[in-house]
Design an enzyme around this catalytic site. Sequence first.
Site, mmCIF file in Angstrom:
data_model
loop_
_atom_site.group_PDB
_atom_site.id
_atom_site.type_symbol
_atom_site.label_atom_id
_atom_site.label_comp_id
_atom_site.label_asym_id
_atom_site.label_seq_id
_atom_site.Cartn_x
_atom_site.Cartn_y
_atom_site.Cartn_z
ATOM 1 N N LYS A 7 31.508 -17.129 25.733
ATOM 2 C CA LYS A 7 31.961 -17.341 24.181
ATOM 3 C C LYS A 7 31.390 -16.434 23.342
ATOM 4 O O LYS A 7 32.371 -15.704 22.536
ATOM 5 C CB LYS A 7 31.678 -18.737 23.627
ATOM 6 C CG LYS A 7 32.084 -20.000 24.602
ATOM 7 C CD LYS A 7 31.652 -21.269 23.788
ATOM 8 C CE LYS A 7 30.123 -21.762 23.445
ATOM 9 N NZ LYS A 7 29.505 -21.529 24.853
ATOM 10 N N ARG A 30 30.518 -29.054 18.700
ATOM 11 C CA ARG A 30 30.188 -29.422 19.949
ATOM 12 C C ARG A 30 30.031 -30.965 19.849
ATOM 13 O O ARG A 30 29.955 -31.664 20.976
ATOM 14 C CB ARG A 30 28.665 -29.188 19.816
ATOM 15 C CG ARG A 30 28.410 -27.784 20.835
ATOM 16 C CD ARG A 30 27.099 -27.590 20.938
ATOM 17 N NE ARG A 30 26.328 -26.680 21.820
ATOM 18 C CZ ARG A 30 26.060 -25.404 21.618
ATOM 19 N NH1 ARG A 30 26.538 -24.650 20.721
ATOM 20 N NH2 ARG A 30 25.470 -24.790 22.611
ATOM 21 N N ARG A 36 19.922 -13.249 35.682
ATOM 22 C CA ARG A 36 19.450 -13.103 34.284
ATOM 23 C C ARG A 36 17.712 -12.967 34.288
ATOM 24 O O ARG A 36 16.951 -12.013 33.851
ATOM 25 C CB ARG A 36 19.788 -13.699 32.885
ATOM 26 C CG ARG A 36 20.882 -13.219 32.409
ATOM 27 C CD ARG A 36 21.273 -13.306 30.778
ATOM 28 N NE ARG A 36 21.137 -15.021 30.681
ATOM 29 C CZ ARG A 36 22.253 -15.756 30.477
ATOM 30 N NH1 ARG A 36 23.511 -15.028 30.782
ATOM 31 N NH2 ARG A 36 22.346 -16.793 30.238
ATOM 32 N N ARG A 89 15.846 -15.894 26.005
ATOM 33 C CA ARG A 89 15.647 -17.054 25.034
ATOM 34 C C ARG A 89 14.793 -18.180 25.676
ATOM 35 O O ARG A 89 14.837 -18.521 27.012
ATOM 36 C CB ARG A 89 17.099 -17.570 24.746
ATOM 37 C CG ARG A 89 17.860 -16.745 23.878
ATOM 38 C CD ARG A 89 19.316 -17.103 23.979
ATOM 39 N NE ARG A 89 19.569 -18.522 23.935
ATOM 40 C CZ ARG A 89 20.901 -19.061 23.734
ATOM 41 N NH1 ARG A 89 21.850 -18.522 23.834
ATOM 42 N NH2 ARG A 89 21.084 -20.363 24.005
ATOM 43 N N ARG A 128 21.589 -28.770 29.135
ATOM 44 C CA ARG A 128 22.345 -28.217 28.314
ATOM 45 C C ARG A 128 24.008 -28.579 28.881
ATOM 46 O O ARG A 128 24.980 -28.861 28.211
ATOM 47 C CB ARG A 128 22.241 -26.710 27.923
ATOM 48 C CG ARG A 128 21.014 -26.505 26.956
ATOM 49 C CD ARG A 128 20.789 -24.911 26.948
ATOM 50 N NE ARG A 128 21.808 -24.040 26.306
ATOM 51 C CZ ARG A 128 21.827 -23.112 26.530
ATOM 52 N NH1 ARG A 128 20.978 -22.219 27.632
ATOM 53 N NH2 ARG A 128 22.753 -22.112 25.820
HETATM 54 P P1 AMP Z 1 23.990 -21.702 21.883
HETATM 55 O O1 AMP Z 1 23.501 -20.386 21.378
HETATM 56 O O2 AMP Z 1 25.360 -22.034 21.102
HETATM 57 O O3 AMP Z 1 24.089 -22.028 23.218
HETATM 58 O O4 AMP Z 1 23.267 -22.823 21.055
HETATM 59 C C1 AMP Z 1 21.847 -23.168 21.407
HETATM 60 C C2 AMP Z 1 21.174 -24.396 21.093
HETATM 61 O O5 AMP Z 1 21.224 -24.468 19.729
HETATM 62 C C3 AMP Z 1 22.132 -25.590 21.721
HETATM 63 O O6 AMP Z 1 21.450 -25.650 22.997
HETATM 64 C C4 AMP Z 1 21.583 -26.626 20.523
HETATM 65 O O7 AMP Z 1 20.222 -27.026 20.837
HETATM 66 C C5 AMP Z 1 21.866 -25.846 19.332
HETATM 67 N N1 AMP Z 1 23.034 -25.812 18.914
HETATM 68 C C6 AMP Z 1 23.829 -24.710 18.671
HETATM 69 N N2 AMP Z 1 24.905 -25.047 18.237
HETATM 70 C C7 AMP Z 1 25.061 -26.498 17.792
HETATM 71 C C8 AMP Z 1 26.042 -27.282 17.436
HETATM 72 N N3 AMP Z 1 27.133 -26.981 17.152
HETATM 73 N N4 AMP Z 1 25.527 -28.722 17.609
HETATM 74 C C9 AMP Z 1 24.384 -28.997 17.729
HETATM 75 N N5 AMP Z 1 23.292 -28.245 18.196
HETATM 76 C C10 AMP Z 1 23.698 -26.958 18.101
#
Ligand code: AMP
Length: 192
Positions: free
Chosen positions: A13, A88, A127, A135, A146
């Site tokens: 994404k 989400r 990775r 991260r 996740r």
């Molecule tokens: P991402 O970089 O999109 O994979 O997000 C990393 C982490 O940030 C996720 O595993 C959640 O803990 C938090 N996070 C990001 N976007 C959201 C969202 N829309 N709702 C809730 N938690 C989020």
Amino acid sequence: MNLVLFGPPGAGKGTQSKILTETRGLPQLSTGDMLRAAIAAGTPLGLASKALMDKGALVPDETVIGIIAERYDQPDCAKGAVFDGFPRTIAQAEALDKMLAARGKKIDLVLELKVDDAALLARVESRIAAGGPARADDTPETLKKRLEVYYQSTAPVLAYYRHQGKVKSLDGMAAIPTVTAQISDILEGMAV
Ligand code: AMP
């Protein structure tokens, strides 16, 4: 145009959002990036979110709805945005629809990147093998969590958008340029 890029963690994404920003001038609104920036800046919101993120859980809906609304009101979003990693949950999707409606806007398209879990885990493992996780939440254990959260809380959001007739699905396992080309074709066909 307002687009949602949808798919499990590691589906690509972020990569495709960045390409859309470069080619279409639509800003990438990634809640994950915004939360990581808040952590780096040491803000109260960042401090409150860090433990949840590190274990692969979602942060509260109100937190991400608030940061998205604030970001969307910046002038660079006047022509729309690419939502990456948001919404989400169904509550987030409903809040996003309300926020956009209040501004005379709407979600035009939801692009679903379809991938398989085993391949996602293999990507994370390679990775890590290539130089350690970039991260804190990029570990096989956290990815499993996740993915669980994705299927439980996030996958239902797709049905929400299907009901609105907005979803187009793509093979996220294809090479990056192939996915980009497919997205381009879809956007050309939409004339928005
Ligand atoms: P991402 O970089 O999109 O994979 O997000 C990393 C982490 O940030 C996720 O595993 C959640 O803990 C938090 N996070 C990001 N976007 C959201 C969202 N829309 N709702 C809730 N938690 C989020």
